[in-house]
Design a protein around this motif. Sequence first.
Motif, PDB file in Angstrom:
ATOM      1  N   HIS A  45       0.552  -1.293  -0.056  1.00  0.00           N
ATOM      2  CA  HIS A  45      -0.063  -0.210  -0.051  1.00  0.00           C
ATOM      3  C   HIS A  45       1.002   1.117  -0.077  1.00  0.00           C
ATOM      4  O   HIS A  45       1.936   1.050   0.392  1.00  0.00           O
ATOM      5  CB  HIS A  45      -1.126  -0.059   1.247  1.00  0.00           C
ATOM      6  CG  HIS A  45      -0.258   0.248   2.385  1.00  0.00           C
ATOM      7  ND1 HIS A  45       0.216  -1.019   3.221  1.00  0.00           N
ATOM      8  CD2 HIS A  45      -0.003   1.308   3.358  1.00  0.00           C
ATOM      9  CE1 HIS A  45       0.997  -0.685   4.208  1.00  0.00           C
ATOM     10  NE2 HIS A  45       0.697   0.771   4.554  1.00  0.00           N
ATOM     11  N   HIS A  50      -0.141  11.916   6.485  1.00  0.00           N
ATOM     12  CA  HIS A  50      -1.636  12.605   7.349  1.00  0.00           C
ATOM     13  C   HIS A  50      -1.278  13.917   7.745  1.00  0.00           C
ATOM     14  O   HIS A  50      -2.255  14.583   7.759  1.00  0.00           O
ATOM     15  CB  HIS A  50      -1.437  11.716   8.822  1.00  0.00           C
ATOM     16  CG  HIS A  50      -2.046  10.280   8.338  1.00  0.00           C
ATOM     17  ND1 HIS A  50      -3.106   9.815   8.075  1.00  0.00           N
ATOM     18  CD2 HIS A  50      -1.302   9.150   8.411  1.00  0.00           C
ATOM     19  CE1 HIS A  50      -3.352   8.605   7.770  1.00  0.00           C
ATOM     20  NE2 HIS A  50      -2.041   8.142   8.011  1.00  0.00           N
ATOM     21  N   PHE A  69     -10.343   9.911   4.510  1.00  0.00           N
ATOM     22  CA  PHE A  69     -10.629   8.619   5.114  1.00  0.00           C
ATOM     23  C   PHE A  69     -10.650   7.552   4.049  1.00  0.00           C
ATOM     24  O   PHE A  69     -10.319   6.476   4.616  1.00  0.00           O
ATOM     25  CB  PHE A  69     -12.281   8.917   5.379  1.00  0.00           C
ATOM     26  CG  PHE A  69     -12.762   7.527   6.353  1.00  0.00           C
ATOM     27  CD1 PHE A  69     -12.301   6.933   7.330  1.00  0.00           C
ATOM     28  CD2 PHE A  69     -13.639   6.798   5.446  1.00  0.00           C
ATOM     29  CE1 PHE A  69     -12.931   5.875   8.163  1.00  0.00           C
ATOM     30  CE2 PHE A  69     -14.278   5.836   6.066  1.00  0.00           C
ATOM     31  CZ  PHE A  69     -13.932   5.201   7.162  1.00  0.00           C
ATOM     32  N   TYR A  70     -11.014   7.862   2.880  1.00  0.00           N
ATOM     33  CA  TYR A  70     -11.082   6.784   1.756  1.00  0.00           C
ATOM     34  C   TYR A  70      -9.709   6.454   1.460  1.00  0.00           C
ATOM     35  O   TYR A  70      -9.411   5.176   1.306  1.00  0.00           O
ATOM     36  CB  TYR A  70     -11.759   7.166   0.661  1.00  0.00           C
ATOM     37  CG  TYR A  70     -11.685   6.383  -0.580  1.00  0.00           C
ATOM     38  CD1 TYR A  70     -12.887   5.417  -0.530  1.00  0.00           C
ATOM     39  CD2 TYR A  70     -10.887   6.497  -1.557  1.00  0.00           C
ATOM     40  CE1 TYR A  70     -12.904   4.302  -1.637  1.00  0.00           C
ATOM     41  CE2 TYR A  70     -10.862   5.458  -2.615  1.00  0.00           C
ATOM     42  CZ  TYR A  70     -11.972   4.390  -2.710  1.00  0.00           C
ATOM     43  OH  TYR A  70     -11.929   3.488  -3.719  1.00  0.00           O
ATOM     44  N   THR A  72      -7.110   6.545   3.351  1.00  0.00           N
ATOM     45  CA  THR A  72      -6.500   5.682   4.671  1.00  0.00           C
ATOM     46  C   THR A  72      -7.039   4.474   4.864  1.00  0.00           C
ATOM     47  O   THR A  72      -6.280   3.408   5.101  1.00  0.00           O
ATOM     48  CB  THR A  72      -6.662   6.658   5.787  1.00  0.00           C
ATOM     49  OG1 THR A  72      -6.186   7.945   5.645  1.00  0.00           O
ATOM     50  CG2 THR A  72      -6.194   5.996   6.939  1.00  0.00           C
ATOM     51  N   CYS A  73      -8.292   4.446   4.766  1.00  0.00           N
ATOM     52  CA  CYS A  73      -8.957   2.887   5.151  1.00  0.00           C
ATOM     53  C   CYS A  73      -9.474   2.217   4.164  1.00  0.00           C
ATOM     54  O   CYS A  73      -9.335   0.759   4.171  1.00  0.00           O
ATOM     55  CB  CYS A  73     -10.198   3.485   6.105  1.00  0.00           C
ATOM     56  SG  CYS A  73      -9.782   4.313   7.602  1.00  0.00           S
ATOM     57  N   VAL A  74      -9.999   2.686   3.116  1.00  0.00           N
ATOM     58  CA  VAL A  74     -10.634   1.802   2.342  1.00  0.00           C
ATOM     59  C   VAL A  74      -9.782   1.511   1.004  1.00  0.00           C
ATOM     60  O   VAL A  74      -9.566   0.247   0.732  1.00  0.00           O
ATOM     61  CB  VAL A  74     -11.759   2.631   1.408  1.00  0.00           C
ATOM     62  CG1 VAL A  74     -12.457   1.477   0.402  1.00  0.00           C
ATOM     63  CG2 VAL A  74     -12.862   2.961   2.445  1.00  0.00           C
ATOM     64  N   ASN A  76      -6.278   1.855   0.787  1.00  0.00           N
ATOM     65  CA  ASN A  76      -4.985   1.765   1.218  1.00  0.00           C
ATOM     66  C   ASN A  76      -4.623   0.210   1.750  1.00  0.00           C
ATOM     67  O   ASN A  76      -4.379   0.198   2.909  1.00  0.00           O
ATOM     68  CB  ASN A  76      -4.579   2.743   1.830  1.00  0.00           C
ATOM     69  CG  ASN A  76      -3.098   3.159   2.102  1.00  0.00           C
ATOM     70  OD1 ASN A  76      -2.397   2.774   0.994  1.00  0.00           O
ATOM     71  ND2 ASN A  76      -2.605   3.571   3.195  1.00  0.00           N
ATOM     72  N   LYS A  77      -4.953  -0.513   0.986  1.00  0.00           N
ATOM     73  CA  LYS A  77      -4.552  -1.989   1.535  1.00  0.00           C
ATOM     74  C   LYS A  77      -3.622  -2.777   0.671  1.00  0.00           C
ATOM     75  O   LYS A  77      -3.649  -2.486  -0.540  1.00  0.00           O
ATOM     76  CB  LYS A  77      -5.830  -2.923   1.719  1.00  0.00           C
ATOM     77  CG  LYS A  77      -6.726  -2.402   2.516  1.00  0.00           C
ATOM     78  CD  LYS A  77      -8.002  -3.202   2.747  1.00  0.00           C
ATOM     79  CE  LYS A  77      -8.943  -2.583   3.868  1.00  0.00           C
ATOM     80  NZ  LYS A  77     -10.182  -3.201   3.812  1.00  0.00           N
TER      81      LYS A  77
END
Length: 98
Positions: A45, A50, A69-70, A72-74, A76-77
Amino acid sequence: MEINTLTPEENFSKFSKILKKKINNGFTIVERNDKLPFAVLTKKHKKVNHNFNFLISCITFGLWSLPWFYMTCVSNKDKVILVALDEDGNPFEDKCFN
């Protein structure tokens, strides 16, 4: 009606081209087997800044917090895929879930 069959060398060449394309897109090979032929590839990722995103979020009065948020969390894997040739010599790609 003619049936076009590919030789094992042509199948392996097609498999190698697919791997080369994926490696150029940033994937790295985790496991590879040339006898079957299949390969497991992974892509790390991207690192999210930040501090910069917080600054942009403050400037836009919080509107930037949704894309932040998208990111960072959705999206970014780590991505893990399987690239292989089936019994007929057709290439396929499958997403692997951890």
